[in-house]
Enzyme design. Structure first.
Site, PDB file in Angstrom:
ATOM      1  N   HIS A 104      19.237 125.656 -49.548  1.00 27.41           N
ATOM      2  CA  HIS A 104      18.339 126.302 -50.379  1.00 27.41           C
ATOM      3  C   HIS A 104      19.120 127.748 -50.828  1.00 27.41           C
ATOM      4  O   HIS A 104      18.819 127.900 -52.125  1.00 27.41           O
ATOM      5  CB  HIS A 104      17.164 126.525 -49.924  1.00 27.41           C
ATOM      6  CG  HIS A 104      16.043 125.346 -49.823  1.00 27.41           C
ATOM      7  ND1 HIS A 104      15.205 125.148 -48.948  1.00 27.41           N
ATOM      8  CD2 HIS A 104      16.264 124.299 -50.642  1.00 27.41           C
ATOM      9  CE1 HIS A 104      14.550 123.998 -49.094  1.00 27.41           C
ATOM     10  NE2 HIS A 104      15.223 123.357 -50.071  1.00 27.41           N
ATOM     11  N   HIS A 131      19.535 115.216 -57.085  1.00 26.41           N
ATOM     12  CA  HIS A 131      20.412 115.954 -56.614  1.00 26.41           C
ATOM     13  C   HIS A 131      21.993 115.643 -56.866  1.00 26.41           C
ATOM     14  O   HIS A 131      22.742 116.275 -57.512  1.00 26.41           O
ATOM     15  CB  HIS A 131      20.304 116.308 -55.191  1.00 26.41           C
ATOM     16  CG  HIS A 131      19.110 117.061 -54.617  1.00 26.41           C
ATOM     17  ND1 HIS A 131      19.045 118.496 -54.830  1.00 26.41           N
ATOM     18  CD2 HIS A 131      18.117 116.524 -54.149  1.00 26.41           C
ATOM     19  CE1 HIS A 131      17.748 118.984 -54.504  1.00 26.41           C
ATOM     20  NE2 HIS A 131      17.179 117.879 -53.989  1.00 26.41           N
TER      21      HIS A 131
END
Length: 412
Positions: A255, A385
């Site tokens: 993150h 992703h």
């Protein structure tokens, strides 16, 4: 590696062709295999077969991500992409949407809602899907975009904090005074997409407020380690345990990488007005490498404790993917030998360990020794992703991927 004296990989014709080939392979792996004739999409096992084909539970984020990714495919000119977008948009509107109480259910199956909670994370992806679908002219896009925007503003947004609440029960009763950065991070991405799709500044203003809270203030206070979990007043909760998939304990270097790119994207979209943003992006990336990268075996550890020691030592595909996006943006906005070296190094690990040359797709989880593992995920359920990792380096780091593709189409 003499990165400063060689042409960046992103500018080399072979590398650009290789990236497109990897993106095309991902589109090909998911496009027909994931299509569920009863609505929505299958999660796939390691070989590309549907998991629980009889009556699978469909998570709203998975449906919305397929819409977003195949809207990208449509913009690129990939045949069949519009069919996937249409299939996903109808499922979001007709099956995930709560026509009585408003909002969107977290999971559904063939019989209706399985988990009726209203999650900020899921609503962020509905905003992303509808924004992307608007760019390819889907007839439900404007309606869904207006609907989810109203829900986010009237149910989730907390003006006093400049961020959203985490979750509610199906009837909008409060579950707990928990705040999470993950849902707000993905909302930041979606708000930027909505701003690009509509031109309405209110979306960008909210994205900037979220980033200011979570990155400038909260991450800045913690040495640019992004805290995941907060109490009702947005104070860091270092003892929160959560669950390993969506709310792992401690910190999650992936993150930090994701925010590194998003902050730079936000800086560019906002006219480069906030000087703290590129500095923060650099710091987040540097910390992820210093603390999150396994220097012995390669790959990013999934999560760390608050002493910066690995908690779960497995390596997941999405932090590596986000590392590519962050490095690509940094190579454009803050070019350096360090950023170029790590752009290449992360791709080396992806190419050697994550890409499944035998069955197609990418392994979503590897052990510490970079061997395929399936303790968190049953197979290959996500294109989002990996696809963006392949395509983001091909376009200018001035906004979202869809913005770059549209600029190329229009010749700007």
């Amino acid at each position: 590696m003499p990165a400063t004296t060689t042409q960046p990989w992103r500018n080399r014709s072979y590398h650009r062709r290789w990236l497109l080939e990897q993106a095309d392979a991902l589109f090909g792996f998911f496009q027909n295999r994931a299509f569920n004739p009863k609505g929505g999409f299958f999660d796939l096992d390691a070989t590309g077969k549907p998991l629980n084909a009889a009556n699978p539970v469909r998570g709203i984020h998975s449906t919305a991500r397929m819409v977003h990714c195949f809207a990208i495919g449509s913009l690129l000119g990939r045949p069949g992409s519009d069919l996937i977008v249409d299939h996903g948009m109808k499922f979001l509107w007709e099956r995930h949407r709560d026509t009585k109480a408003g909002g969107y259910f977290w999971t559904v199956d063939d019989n209706g809602p399985r988990d009726g909670r209203k999650q900020g994370y899921g609503h962020a992806f509905v905003l992303l899907a509808s924004s992307s679908a608007k760019l390819v002219g889907h007839p439900l896009a404007d309606k869904m975009l207006a609907d989810v925007t109203e829900i986010l503003e009237t149910k989730f947004w907390e003006e006093q904090h400049g961020a959203i609440a985490e979750e509610f029960n199906a009837d909008w009763s409060v579950i707990a005074p928990y705040h999470g950065q993950n849902s707000n991070m993905h909302l930041t991405e979606a708000l930027m997409a909505a701003f690009e799709a509509t031109g309405e500044r209110r979306y960008l203003d909210k994205a900037e407020r979220i980033a200011d809270l979570i990155i400038r203030r909260k991450a800045g206070e913690n040495g640019f380690r992004v805290a995941e979990h907060f109490d009702g007043n947005w104070q860091v909760d270092k003892g929160y345990l959560g669950d390993q998939m969506f709310r792992p304990p401690g910190t999650t270097p992936g993150h930090w990488l994701e925010w590194s790119r998003l902050v730079l994207q936000l800086w560019a979209l906002g006219g480069k007005q906030h000087a703290w943003m590129p500095d923060a992006a650099e710091a987040l990336f540097a910390q992820s490498i210093a603390l999150g990268w396994d220097k012995a075996k390669g790959g990013f550890f999934y999560n760390l404790d608050w002493n910066d020691k690995p908690d779960m030592r497995d390596k997941l595909w999405w932090p590596a993917s986000e590392g590519i996006g962050a490095a690509a943006f940094l190579c454009e906005h803050r070019p350096s030998a360090f950023h170029e070296e790590w752009y290449r190094h992360i791709w080396d690990v992806i190419a050697s360990s994550f890409i499944d040359e035998q069955n197609g797709g990418w392994h979503e989880q590897l052990t510490e020794d970079l061997q395929p593992s399936y303790t968190l995920f049953g197979g290959k359920g996500d294109i989002y992703h990996a696809l963006q990792a392949c395509l983001i380096p091909l376009y200018p780091a001035t906004g979202s991927l869809t913005k770059g593709i549209l600029a190329e189409i229009s010749g700007h």
